[in-house]
Write a protein that holds these residues in place. Structure first.
Motif, short mmCIF file in Angstrom:
data_model
loop_
_atom_site.label_atom_id
_atom_site.label_comp_id
_atom_site.label_asym_id
_atom_site.label_seq_id
_atom_site.Cartn_x
_atom_site.Cartn_y
_atom_site.Cartn_z
N GLN A 71 2.46 -12.17 12.64
CA GLN A 71 3.53 -12.31 11.65
C GLN A 71 3.45 -13.65 10.93
OE1 GLN A 71 7.59 -10.76 12.43
NE2 GLN A 71 8.28 -12.86 12.15
N GLU A 72 3.31 -14.73 11.69
CA GLU A 72 3.23 -16.05 11.07
C GLU A 72 1.96 -16.19 10.24
OE1 GLU A 72 4.11 -20.11 10.13
OE2 GLU A 72 5.26 -18.29 10.61
N THR A 73 0.86 -15.59 10.74
CA THR A 73 -0.40 -15.65 10.00
C THR A 73 -0.27 -14.95 8.65
OG1 THR A 73 -1.63 -15.65 12.08
CG2 THR A 73 -2.86 -15.12 10.08
N LEU A 74 0.33 -13.76 8.65
CA LEU A 74 0.52 -13.03 7.39
C LEU A 74 1.45 -13.79 6.46
CD1 LEU A 74 0.11 -10.55 5.62
CD2 LEU A 74 2.01 -9.46 6.83
N ARG A 75 2.53 -14.34 7.01
CA ARG A 75 3.47 -15.09 6.18
C ARG A 75 2.79 -16.26 5.50
NH1 ARG A 75 6.76 -19.53 6.12
NH2 ARG A 75 5.85 -20.32 8.06
N LEU A 109 1.46 -4.90 12.07
CA LEU A 109 2.87 -5.27 12.24
C LEU A 109 3.79 -4.07 12.06
CD1 LEU A 109 2.90 -8.72 10.42
CD2 LEU A 109 3.33 -8.32 12.86
N LEU A 110 3.47 -3.19 11.13
CA LEU A 110 4.31 -2.03 10.89
C LEU A 110 4.23 -1.02 12.03
CD1 LEU A 110 3.89 -1.44 7.07
CD2 LEU A 110 5.96 -2.10 8.29
N GLN A 119 11.97 -7.74 6.50
CA GLN A 119 11.40 -9.06 6.21
C GLN A 119 9.99 -8.94 5.68
OE1 GLN A 119 10.26 -11.89 9.49
NE2 GLN A 119 11.88 -13.15 8.58
N LEU A 120 9.19 -8.07 6.30
CA LEU A 120 7.83 -7.87 5.86
C LEU A 120 7.80 -7.34 4.43
CD1 LEU A 120 4.80 -7.74 6.34
CD2 LEU A 120 5.12 -5.51 7.41
N THR A 121 8.68 -6.40 4.12
CA THR A 121 8.77 -5.86 2.77
C THR A 121 9.11 -6.95 1.76
OG1 THR A 121 9.47 -3.69 3.60
CG2 THR A 121 9.97 -4.19 1.30
N ALA A 122 10.03 -7.83 2.13
CA ALA A 122 10.43 -8.93 1.24
C ALA A 122 9.25 -9.87 0.99
CB ALA A 122 11.61 -9.69 1.83
N TRP A 123 8.49 -10.17 2.02
CA TRP A 123 7.33 -11.05 1.85
C TRP A 123 6.32 -10.42 0.90
CZ3 TRP A 123 6.20 -12.25 7.73
CH2 TRP A 123 7.19 -13.13 8.20
N PRO A 262 6.13 0.18 4.48
CA PRO A 262 7.56 -0.06 4.57
C PRO A 262 8.31 0.64 3.45
CG PRO A 262 6.40 -1.99 3.72
CD PRO A 262 5.36 -1.03 4.17
N GLY A 263 9.15 1.57 3.83
CA GLY A 263 10.01 2.24 2.88
C GLY A 263 9.28 3.15 1.94
#
Length: 264
Positions: A71-75, A109-110, A119-123, A262-263
């Motif tokens: 997660q941190e790596t992708l962010r 992650l998904l 949060q992932l979608t927002a990023w 996501p979504g």
């Protein structure tokens, strides 16, 4: 957390192995290095630098930082990617050094029930908007540039930005019209198909002409003047990871499938 570092370790594999199974290195590739021809046995998949395959390649990497966890790596990758330099993600898996794409991380992650999908979608939406707004081609071609970036880096997740990602990106740009949405979707699908065909090691001459013409048109700023000829069959690229199950997603062309998005 991310650990800042100033120099590349002599042995990146050992360094990451000692750092632990959740350590990922973010390193910029050498843009002056001649790329390996696409479709050759040594060519990396689109979205990868291929640098971790050899000692010489690793020596050309400039380590940016070491991150903890996917997660941190992708962010951090989404924050650091500037569209100008290749930013490689590498990890030590069972003693071997391997390269991943941000799409690989997003797909993993998904599949994790503990991940925050919102949060992932927002990023991803923020990154998609930034690739539009900062496109070197200008805003007129910004959405095509954003679709191209998605197809290159997120193809392991989906061929194009799903609605849950594209809608906030378009809202940030003040564009909510259906024409723009269709442009991004169709551009992503066509670019993903083009990339799939470019990665095939062997192609009939007629198919090669179509691919080269389309690639040249894309580079010239007129992305899609050529349509694939009837009878040309696209085979799954051997360089893409196919371990994850695919599912049909609404809004995609008939027969086109993507991993869970996501979504979407």
């Amino acid at each position: 957390m991310s650990e800042q570092t100033t120099s590349l370790p002599d042995d990146l594999r050992s360094f990451l192995t000692e750092a632990g199974p959740d350590a990922y290195a973010l390193a910029y590739g050498d843009t002056d290095t001649d790329p390996v021809p696409c479709g050759s046995a040594q060519a990396p998949a689109v979205g990868e630098t291929g640098a971790v395959r050899s000692a010489d390649g690793i020596a050309r990497l400039s380590l940016q930082e070491v991150c903890r966890g996917q997660q941190e790596t992708l962010r951090r990758w989404l924050q650091l990617d500037d569209g100008q330099r290749q930013l490689a993600i590498s990890a030590a898996d069972l003693g071997a050094l391997r390269e991943l794409t941000p799409g690989d991380l997003a797909a993993d992650l998904l599949r994790d029930p503990a991940s925050d999908e919102a949060q992932l979608t927002a990023w991803l939406g923020s990154w998609t908007y930034r690739r539009y707004a900062e496109a070197p081609q200008g805003l007129e071609l910004g959405w095509i540039a954003a679709a191209a970036a998605w197809s290159c880096h997120m193809r392991a997740l989906a061929s194009h930005p799903p609605p849950s990602v594209l809608s906030p990106a378009m809202a940030a740009a003040g564009e909510l019209d259906q024409a723009t949405r269709e442009l991004v979707t169709s551009s992503g699908l066509k670019l993903a198909d083009l990339l799939d065909r470019m990665e095939q090691p062997y192609r009939p001459r007629a198919e090669l002409v179509v691919v080269v013409t389309a690639a040249a048109a894309t580079a010239s700023g007129d992305p899609f003047p050529v349509r694939p000829q009837r009878g040309c069959h696209r085979q799954p690229s051997p360089s893409r990871r196919t371990s994850s199950a695919h599912i049909s997603a609404p809004g995609l062309a008939a027969g086109r499938t993507v991993r869970r998005v996501p979504g979407g």
